[in-house]
Design an enzyme around this catalytic site. Structure first.
Site, PDB file in Angstrom:
ATOM      1  N   ASP A 372       1.019  -1.067   0.424  1.00 23.77           N
ATOM      2  CA  ASP A 372       0.353   0.434  -0.109  1.00 23.77           C
ATOM      3  C   ASP A 372       1.241   1.234   0.569  1.00 23.77           C
ATOM      4  O   ASP A 372       0.448   1.997  -0.357  1.00 23.77           O
ATOM      5  CB  ASP A 372      -1.114  -0.369   1.156  1.00 23.77           C
ATOM      6  CG  ASP A 372      -2.049  -1.020   1.285  1.00 23.77           C
ATOM      7  OD1 ASP A 372      -2.550  -2.018   0.047  1.00 23.77           O
ATOM      8  OD2 ASP A 372      -2.376  -1.356   1.849  1.00 23.77           O
ATOM      9  N   GLU A 373       2.214   1.098   0.769  1.00 22.47           N
ATOM     10  CA  GLU A 373       2.780   1.980   0.891  1.00 22.47           C
ATOM     11  C   GLU A 373       3.321   1.987  -0.432  1.00 22.47           C
ATOM     12  O   GLU A 373       4.878   2.754  -0.350  1.00 22.47           O
ATOM     13  CB  GLU A 373       3.843   2.647   1.999  1.00 22.47           C
ATOM     14  CG  GLU A 373       2.732   2.561   2.695  1.00 22.47           C
ATOM     15  CD  GLU A 373       3.302   2.449   4.659  1.00 22.47           C
ATOM     16  OE1 GLU A 373       4.625   2.384   4.332  1.00 22.47           O
ATOM     17  OE2 GLU A 373       2.931   2.764   5.482  1.00 22.47           O
ATOM     18  N   CYS A 374       3.552   1.604  -1.207  1.00 20.97           N
ATOM     19  CA  CYS A 374       3.954   1.527  -2.725  1.00 20.97           C
ATOM     20  C   CYS A 374       5.678   0.947  -3.073  1.00 20.97           C
ATOM     21  O   CYS A 374       7.124   0.949  -3.968  1.00 20.97           O
ATOM     22  CB  CYS A 374       4.931   2.821  -3.135  1.00 20.97           C
ATOM     23  SG  CYS A 374       3.798   3.951  -3.905  1.00 20.97           S
TER      24      CYS A 374
END
Length: 435
Positions: A372-374
């Site tokens: 979700d945070e790449c």
């Protein structure tokens, strides 16, 4: 005065009326009523039966006319005179006229020539990668086609058979084993010669017959068709892969060194083959990349080692570090957790799975947060590790981890390959869909 134009008498020159009023009112041509012009039966080989201009319009007008009395056939051969019908007709192009119409020269059918393995058609095979790209979702590098040229132009027929060596996978297409119109599903092609531990990044290209030993291209990115490495795996021994070459010629040489048993009886055959390969590579002026340099270059890009030892490569921002973060547990600890599925002891399989999942869930949760945070590489690492463990109980989790990682990394081809493989993941050495 009546200026109305005169009409033609329906009796033409056969009219029997001679009165002045009739002759003034109607025309009486002296010739008979013209018939429809019939086409000639012979055409000069130096002249086209269709006048220059818009060929498409001319074809339409010919189709509408459909002369009924005489057929006109345009021959593609360069004979001095047009051919006539014979009692036993010679073999003709399938697109030549068999009805009473004039046909334009037949269009070439490139797919037909793909099954011709003569040296003259090698270049056509190299240019006809659309089938491989469509069915296997990847493009093949230059050495793939050059090695095929070596095989089909080698002076000794079946020269590879003595070495227990077999070209497979996309080579089966060049060998003409995939006949046109063959009824196979997309997933079948993606599973073709895919061994149990082969991740989506790997594609088998040759095998040692009757064993789990197989070699293939490794692509960190499915769009890469230049900087590929060839790796080796023995499926009978597990999920570990070994980087061994940068091209097919060096991979074959490695096979002869590693997987071919040399005896006093085959020593000369082996020496002759090595010499033949060396001469062919020199004559082809093929520039082989150094394996050492290729390994060093790739090692700089590796984000994590993974269970298969080849590692994963994902784009990481040098400034922010976004793209990958390590798992919250080590490889050795994850392997220890998964071992309960192999040796459940007094636990049932279901109980062992519940215990394993209880320990894996925190690792999976942190991996999803990283996604979700790449930090897409984290999901990729964990998904590959669980795939390499070989436990079918984890297939759903493997897909849930790898699919979003591949999607966000721009590698959707690997999503399709993974889905096809997990749908029929076989621990076997007979993996051809053609059997």
């Amino acid at each position: 005065m009546n200026n109305k134009p005169k009409e033609n008498c329906k009796y033409w020159d056969k009219c029997y009326q001679k009165n002045e009023h009739h002759l003034i009112t109607y025309n009486h041509p002296t010739a008979t009523k013209p018939k429809e012009e019939e086409p000639t039966t012979e055409i000069s080989p130096n002249k086209s039966p269709i006048p220059p201009g818009n060929n498409e319009k001319q074809d339409d007008s010919i189709e509408e006319t459909k002369p009924e009395t005489t057929s006109v056939v345009v021959d593609d051969d360069d004979d001095d005179e047009p051919k006539k019908h014979e009692k036993t007709p010679k073999k003709r192009h399938s697109s030549e006229a068999s009805d009473n119409t004039v046909n334009t020269p037949p269009k070439k059918n490139p797919s037909k020539r793909l099954w011709d393995h003569s040296e003259a058609n090698i270049n056509e095979k190299e240019q006809s990668s659309s089938f491989i790209h469509e069915k296997f979702l990847v493009k093949m590098p230059k050495d793939f086609y050059l090695f095929w040229k070596f095989v089909v132009t080698h002076p000794t027929k079946n020269s590879l058979k003595p070495f227990n060596f077999e070209l497979v996978g996309p080579y089966d297409f060049l060998a003409g084993k995939f006949a046109p119109g063959q009824n196979k599903s997309p997933g079948d092609y993606l599973r073709h010669w895919r061994f149990f531990y082969d991740p989506p990044e790997f594609q088998t290209i040759f095998v040692k017959k009757g064993s789990g030993i197989h070699y293939g291209y490794w692509r960190d990115d499915p769009k890469d068709e230049e900087n590929l490495l060839i790796v080796r795996n023995d499926a009978s021994k597990g999920c570990v892969f070994e980087l061994i070459a940068t091209n097919m010629f060096d991979a074959f040489a490695y096979f002869l060194e590693k997987d071919y048993q040399v005896t006093p009886f085959n020593h000369k055959v082996l020496g002759d083959m090595r010499k033949t390969i060396s001469n062919f590579v020199q004559e082809s002026k093929f520039d082989r990349r150094s394996l050492v340099e290729a390994k060093v270059e790739r090692a700089k890009k590796i984000s994590a080692k993974t269970f298969h030892n080849v590692g994963i490569v994902v784009p990481v921002n040098k400034t922010t570090g976004v793209g990958y973060r390590p798992l919250t547990d080590s490889d050795s600890n994850i392997k220890k957790i998964l071992s309960a599925l192999e040796k459940p002891g007094e636990l049932s399989k279901e109980e062992a799975k519940e215990m394993v999942m209880e320990k894996l869930n925190p690792i999976i949760t942190n991996s999803v947060i990283a996604l979700d945070e790449c930090d897409f590489g984290t999901n990729l690492e964990l998904g590959i590790d669980l795939f390499c463990s070989g436990h079918k109980e984890l297939h759903e989790i493997v897909q849930n981890l790898l699919n979003p990682a591949y999607k966000l990394l721009g590698r959707p081809q690997y999503m399709a390959i993974l889905k096809a493989h997990l749908a029929d993941r076989r621990n076997s050495y007979k993996l051809s869909i053609l059997d």
